[in-house]
Design a protein around this motif. Structure first.
Motif, PDB file in Angstrom:
ATOM      1  N   GLY A  41      46.240 -45.210  -8.275  1.00  0.00           N
ATOM      2  CA  GLY A  41      45.001 -44.471  -8.014  1.00  0.00           C
ATOM      3  C   GLY A  41      44.314 -44.052  -9.308  1.00  0.00           C
ATOM      4  N   GLU A  45      40.682 -45.666 -10.393  1.00  0.00           N
ATOM      5  CA  GLU A  45      39.542 -44.772 -10.600  1.00  0.00           C
ATOM      6  C   GLU A  45      38.877 -45.042 -11.944  1.00  0.00           C
ATOM      7  N   ARG A  49      35.074 -46.639 -12.609  1.00  0.00           N
ATOM      8  CA  ARG A  49      34.043 -45.882 -13.339  1.00  0.00           C
ATOM      9  C   ARG A  49      33.517 -46.671 -14.529  1.00  0.00           C
ATOM     10  N   ASP A  54      31.890 -46.779  -7.322  1.00  0.00           N
ATOM     11  CA  ASP A  54      32.419 -45.606  -6.648  1.00  0.00           C
ATOM     12  C   ASP A  54      33.935 -45.747  -6.535  1.00  0.00           C
ATOM     13  N   PRO A  55      34.695 -44.903  -7.215  1.00  0.00           N
ATOM     14  CA  PRO A  55      36.162 -45.044  -7.165  1.00  0.00           C
ATOM     15  C   PRO A  55      36.738 -44.862  -5.766  1.00  0.00           C
ATOM     16  N   ALA A  56      35.987 -44.168  -4.894  1.00  0.00           N
ATOM     17  CA  ALA A  56      36.500 -43.917  -3.551  1.00  0.00           C
ATOM     18  C   ALA A  56      36.274 -45.089  -2.607  1.00  0.00           C
ATOM     19  N   PRO A  58      36.735 -48.523  -0.776  1.00  0.00           N
ATOM     20  CA  PRO A  58      37.967 -49.296  -0.551  1.00  0.00           C
ATOM     21  C   PRO A  58      38.008 -50.602  -1.344  1.00  0.00           C
ATOM     22  N   ALA A  60      36.631 -50.964  -4.459  1.00  0.00           N
ATOM     23  CA  ALA A  60      36.094 -50.534  -5.755  1.00  0.00           C
ATOM     24  C   ALA A  60      36.345 -51.535  -6.874  1.00  0.00           C
ATOM     25  N   ARG A  83      42.543 -53.064  -3.273  1.00  0.00           N
ATOM     26  CA  ARG A  83      41.252 -52.494  -3.667  1.00  0.00           C
ATOM     27  C   ARG A  83      40.264 -53.577  -4.095  1.00  0.00           C
TER      28      ARG A  83
END
Length: 243
Positions: A41, A45, A49, A54-56, A58, A60, A83
Motif C-alpha cells: 500500500g 501510493e 502520486r 489517485d492512489p485510492a 483500484p 492506480a 492494482r
C-alpha cells in the motif's frame, strides 16, 4: 557460502525449502502475509502520486511496469498486479517461482516470473518502479545489488527497499523473538550481521546515483498482528529512493 554475483546459495536454498507453504497465511511466511498490505500500500501510493494518479483508485498502477526483485512466491507481485501494474517477478529460487506461477495462474493474474539475478537483466530493459522487499539482508554483494536495482529503474523512477535495521532491538525482536521465542519465522531465516542500517543503505544508494526520498518504519501490533507505518525505524523499515 557459495556465491554467484549477488546470490548466496545457502540463502536461496533456505527460501526454496519454504516454497510449498509460502501461500499459507498461517505458515512460515505468516509475518510477510501480515506485513504485505502495509508494504504494498505504501509503495503503490507513492508510485501513483508520482504519475499524478489517485492512489485510492483500484487500478492506480494500470499500465505501469514494475520489477519485483527477490519476489519469492509472489506476495507483493500479486498485490501490485491487482492494482493494474505489469509486474515482472525475479528470483533465484526456482521452487519458490514455481509456487508463484501456480498461484498467479489460479488467481487469473498475468505476472512474468523469471529465474535469475538483477545484475543479469539486459541494460535496455527498464521499469517504471523497482522493488526489493526483505532481500538486501540476504545478498552477497550489497553494492552490486543496489547498482543492479538502479540500472533497472527508468530515469527518475522510484526504487523501493524494505529491510531490517542492525540494532540491538532488532536482534532481540526480529531475530531472537521472531525465530526462537515466538516461532513466527523458521530458525535461521535471518543473520543479524547482515541487517542494514538506514545510514548504510542511504550511503549505498547515493553511490549508485539514488537518493532517499521517503522512509518509514514498520511496526506490528502484538495483539492484532497488524502492521502500521511509524516514525520508528529501529527494527523494520521501508525506503523510497530516486535518481
Amino acid at each position: 557460502m557459495p556465491t554467484a554475483g549477488t546470490r548466496i546459495g545457502a540463502e536461496v536454498a533456505k527460501f526454496d525449502a519454504l516454497a510449498a507453504r509460502w501461500w499459507d497465511p498461517n505458515g512460515p511466511m505468516k509475518p510477510l502475509h501480515r506485513m504485505n498490505p502495509l508494504r504494498t500500500g505504501w509503495i503503490a501510493e507513492r508510485i501513483a502520486r508520482l504519475h499524478g494518479r489517485d492512489p485510492a483508485a483500484p487500478d492506480a498502477l494500470a499500465g505501469l511496469s514494475l520489477l519485483d526483485v527477490g519476489c519469492g512466491a509472489g506476495l507483493a507481485s500479486e498485490a501490485l498486479a491487482r492494482r493494474g501494474a505489469r509486474v515482472t517477478g525475479l528470483d533465484a529460487a526456482g521452487e519458490a517461482l514455481e509456487a508463484a506461477r501456480a498461484h498467479a495462474s489460479a488467481q487469473g493474474l498475468d505476472i512474468d516470473y523469471r529465474e535469475g539475478l538483477p545484475e543479469d537483466l539486459p541494460d535496455h530493459e527498464t521499469f517504471d518502479a523497482v522493488i526489493a522487499l526483505e532481500v538486501i539482508e540476504h545478498v552477497a554483494d550489497r553494492a552490486a545489488f543496489l547498482a543492479a536495482l538502479a540500472r533497472a529503474a527508468k530515469r527518475g523512477a522510484p526504487v523501493f527497499l524494505s529491510t531490517l535495521n542492525r540494532t540491538p532491538r532488532a536482534f532481540l525482536m526480529a531475530k531472537l523473538g521472531a525465530e526462537y521465542l515466538l516461532r513466527l519465522l523458521p530458525v535461521g531465516t535471518h543473520d543479524w550481521r547482515m541487517f542494514v542500517t538506514p545510514g548504510e543503505l542511504g550511503a549505498g544508494l547515493r553511490q549508485v546515483g539514488l537518493g532517499v526520498a521517503d522512509i518509514t518504519g514498520m511496526a506490528m501490533d502484538p495483539l492484532t498482528g497488524r502492521w502500521r507505518a511509524t516514525r520508528d525505524v529501529g527494527i523494520n523499515y521501508l525506503v523510497m529512493a530516486r535518481g
